[in-house]
Write an enzyme that holds these catalytic residues in place. Sequence first.
Site, mmCIF file in Angstrom:
data_model
loop_
_atom_site.group_PDB
_atom_site.id
_atom_site.type_symbol
_atom_site.label_atom_id
_atom_site.label_comp_id
_atom_site.label_asym_id
_atom_site.label_seq_id
_atom_site.Cartn_x
_atom_site.Cartn_y
_atom_site.Cartn_z
ATOM 1 N N ASP A 191 0.813 -1.231 0.000
ATOM 2 C CA ASP A 191 0.000 0.000 0.000
ATOM 3 C C ASP A 191 0.838 1.270 0.000
ATOM 4 O OD1 ASP A 191 -2.334 -1.547 0.058
ATOM 5 O OD2 ASP A 191 -2.163 -1.752 2.241
ATOM 6 N N ARG A 192 1.980 1.187 -0.629
ATOM 7 C CA ARG A 192 2.870 2.362 -0.778
ATOM 8 C C ARG A 192 3.353 2.919 0.557
ATOM 9 N NH1 ARG A 192 2.473 0.108 -5.040
ATOM 10 N NH2 ARG A 192 1.989 1.069 -7.042
#
Length: 213
Positions: A191-192
């Site tokens: 999720d970055r």
Amino acid sequence: MPFSDLRRTYDGSPLRRELLAGDPIVQVARWIAEARDVLTGETELNAMSLATVSADGRPSVRVVLLKGVDHQGLTFFTNQESRKAREIEAAGHAALCLHWAPIYRQVRVVGRCRPVTREETEAYFSGRPRGSQISAWASQQSAPIADRAALEARILATEERFGDGPVPAPPFWGGYRVVPDEVELWQGRPDRTHDRFAYQRDADGWRIDRLQP
Ligand SMILES: Cc1cc2nc3c(=O)[nH]c(=O)nc-3n(C[C@H](O)[C@H](O)[C@H](O)COP(=O)(O)O)c2cc1C
């Protein structure tokens, strides 16, 4: 062309401050050793982007091969009359970027560039395959040439020049060592929420900051 189907999850293991070496070159050497264990054969893990800048501020970037890491820095070899070498000589600085996609890792380095000693260049050059040695003499790297036939003629002439004898390192060919002032390690996370740590050289050694992803 859509790129949406290329989306990936970066599922790397966490990078925490307490795992980091105090010296970024030690840390980079560790990551290279880990990349070697995991990636051998899959990719040229010592291929790195080298960015330079011209006197009027125009950046350029190309891939070169990392050929050494020691306590001073990271070394690569090239033609010293090439565009990259001319820009390095004028600016004194360069940036490097290594990317190991299968383990979601990136290493960025900014530093001063120092030519390696002639002995280091000769030691490296003597271990290169003969075809690469001949090409190093024959190619005026970065200069235009009329066509491939002209290049092949230069290679033939170089082969005739050296005959069966050894091919010494050309005087216009050598290594540069990038001595880091800044090093960043980037570990891709889901999720970055990537882990990033930046080393900055300061009066006491190295300052380490976690950076937002
Ligand atoms: C995988 C790969 C490895 C390369 N390794 C080197 C290298 O170690 N040294 C080098 O001078 N050029 C290397 N090159 C070629 C450079 O990318 C570049 O084309 C060349 O050095 C000329 O760059 P310049 O005109 O900006 O100086 C490599 C290219 C690739 C794709």
